[in-house]
Design a protein around this motif. Structure first.
Motif, PDB file in Angstrom:
ATOM      1  N   PRO A  64       0.808  -1.221   0.000  1.00 32.51           N
ATOM      2  CA  PRO A  64       0.000   0.000   0.000  1.00 32.51           C
ATOM      3  C   PRO A  64       0.845   1.276   0.000  1.00 32.51           C
ATOM      4  CG  PRO A  64      -0.849  -1.575   1.605  1.00 32.51           C
ATOM      5  CD  PRO A  64       0.484  -2.075   1.159  1.00 32.51           C
ATOM      6  N   CYS A  65       2.016   1.215   0.616  1.00 32.57           N
ATOM      7  CA  CYS A  65       2.911   2.370   0.640  1.00 32.57           C
ATOM      8  C   CYS A  65       3.522   2.614  -0.733  1.00 32.57           C
ATOM      9  CB  CYS A  65       4.020   2.155   1.666  1.00 32.57           C
ATOM     10  SG  CYS A  65       3.453   1.807   3.339  1.00 32.57           S
ATOM     11  N   ALA A  95       1.115   4.241  -3.109  1.00 31.99           N
ATOM     12  CA  ALA A  95       0.535   5.519  -2.704  1.00 31.99           C
ATOM     13  C   ALA A  95       1.062   6.644  -3.590  1.00 31.99           C
ATOM     14  CB  ALA A  95       0.862   5.803  -1.248  1.00 31.99           C
ATOM     15  N   THR A  96       0.162   7.483  -4.035  1.00 30.50           N
ATOM     16  CA  THR A  96       0.537   8.606  -4.894  1.00 30.50           C
ATOM     17  C   THR A  96       1.222   9.704  -4.085  1.00 30.50           C
ATOM     18  OG1 THR A  96      -1.358   8.163  -6.341  1.00 30.50           O
ATOM     19  CG2 THR A  96      -0.332  10.342  -6.496  1.00 30.50           C
ATOM     20  N   PRO A 112      -4.888  11.005   4.245  1.00 27.90           N
ATOM     21  CA  PRO A 112      -4.419   9.975   3.299  1.00 27.90           C
ATOM     22  C   PRO A 112      -3.421   9.001   3.923  1.00 27.90           C
ATOM     23  CG  PRO A 112      -3.511  12.139   2.745  1.00 27.90           C
ATOM     24  CD  PRO A 112      -4.554  12.363   3.783  1.00 27.90           C
ATOM     25  N   THR A 113      -2.641   9.491   4.872  1.00 28.44           N
ATOM     26  CA  THR A 113      -1.707   8.607   5.574  1.00 28.44           C
ATOM     27  C   THR A 113      -2.472   7.574   6.383  1.00 28.44           C
ATOM     28  OG1 THR A 113      -0.149  10.447   5.720  1.00 28.44           O
ATOM     29  CG2 THR A 113       0.257   8.552   7.154  1.00 28.44           C
ATOM     30  N   ILE A 172      -3.848   4.733   4.248  1.00 32.73           N
ATOM     31  CA  ILE A 172      -2.850   3.717   3.912  1.00 32.73           C
ATOM     32  C   ILE A 172      -2.543   2.842   5.115  1.00 32.73           C
ATOM     33  CG2 ILE A 172      -0.443   3.394   3.219  1.00 32.73           C
ATOM     34  CD1 ILE A 172      -0.829   6.091   1.648  1.00 32.73           C
TER      35      ILE A 172
END
Length: 267
Positions: free
Chosen positions: A185-186, A189-190, A245-246, A249
């Motif tokens: 997922p990291c 991540a955009t 957003p963090t 994730i």
């Protein structure tokens, strides 16, 4: 004052939080210099950042500031990163290499042993008990150690730290699937960068407890604080918009780990 707190849950996942505490005995606060009293090396708002991301997660958090004792250091005082700049079991400098104690107030060897027995040992006794409880219930336990740090600290590392620094001591402390489910997922991540087993390979907690062959897995997540703070400077304000957003994730990671452990694939 409780030196640590436990939130007990029924998930196979345990969140360790050794560096979020800001409490110090008055006797130690009085011995810090002006720089030390800033407590700048705190993992600011780490409990808030992870709060509610995984229903049933057990949380073991130290309330004691790392300037009293670093609960993620080897209790024998052995460096985790030989040859590199770091801070010790009872730090005498901050992360920038500047003194934190008033002149002549650094801890003695005897005092370090006392602090270890008073603060370090009880936290790890509680953490070990929770790991055994969770493993007895599920046949497996995943210790996810929660950390954060300023993005730029030249004394400790070159350049700017990635948002996500994942540590498994080069794959030794957990099953490969756990590392993948944490990293994917990291990596996807955009606008957020990731490194695995870079400058931070996992502290003493991860290395001490991570024994995959026994069903106990451990992984460390070191987050750059720009990913959830308004600014990486006093007053270290939490920014919900930046954190959102963090948190998304991190929630995905923890839910993936929970599902993996419950599936029986690790036993």
């Amino acid at each position: 004052m409780n030196t640590f707190d436990i939130t007990r849950g029924d998930s196979p996942v345990i969140l360790g939080q050794p560096h979020g505490g800001t409490w110090l005995p008055d006797s130690l606060t009085a011995r810090l210099n002006d720089n030390g009293r800033k407590l700048a090396d705190t993992d600011w708002h780490i409990t808030r950042l992870y709060d509610g991301l995984l229903d049933g997660a057990t949380v073991v958090r130290s309330n004691v500031h790392r300037y009293a004792i670093d609960a993620n250091r080897d209790p024998a005082g052995v460096s985790l990163y030989p040859g590199q700049n770091t801070t010790g079991l009872c730090p005498v400098t901050d992360f920038d290499g500047n003194p934190i104690w008033a002149e002549g107030q650094e801890p003695s060897e005897d005092e370090i042993l006392t602090r270890r027995d008073t603060f370090h040992a009880p936290y790890h006794s509680a953490l070990a008990d929770e790991i055994e409880r969770v493993k007895a219930r599920h046949g497996v336990a995943i210790l996810y150690d929660c950390h954060s740090i300023r993005s730029s600290i030249p004394f400790l590392f070159d350049g700017t730290l990635p948002v996500f620094s994942i540590g498994t001591n080069d794959g030794q402390t957990c099953a490969a699937r756990i590392q993948c489910l944490t990293a994917d997922p990291c990596l996807n991540a955009t606008g957020m960068d990731t490194v695995i087993n870079g400058r931070f390979k996992g502290g003493w907690t991860t290395r001490h407890y991570g024994r995959p062959e026994t069903g106990i897995h451990a992984i460390q997540m070191e987050l750059a604080q720009r990913a959830y703070l308004a600014a990486e400077a006093a007053p270290w304000a939490y920014d919900p918009k930046t954190a959102a957003p963090t948190r998304t994730i991190l929630a995905k990671i923890l839910k993936n780990l929970d599902h993996l452990a419950r599936s029986g694939a690790l036993t």
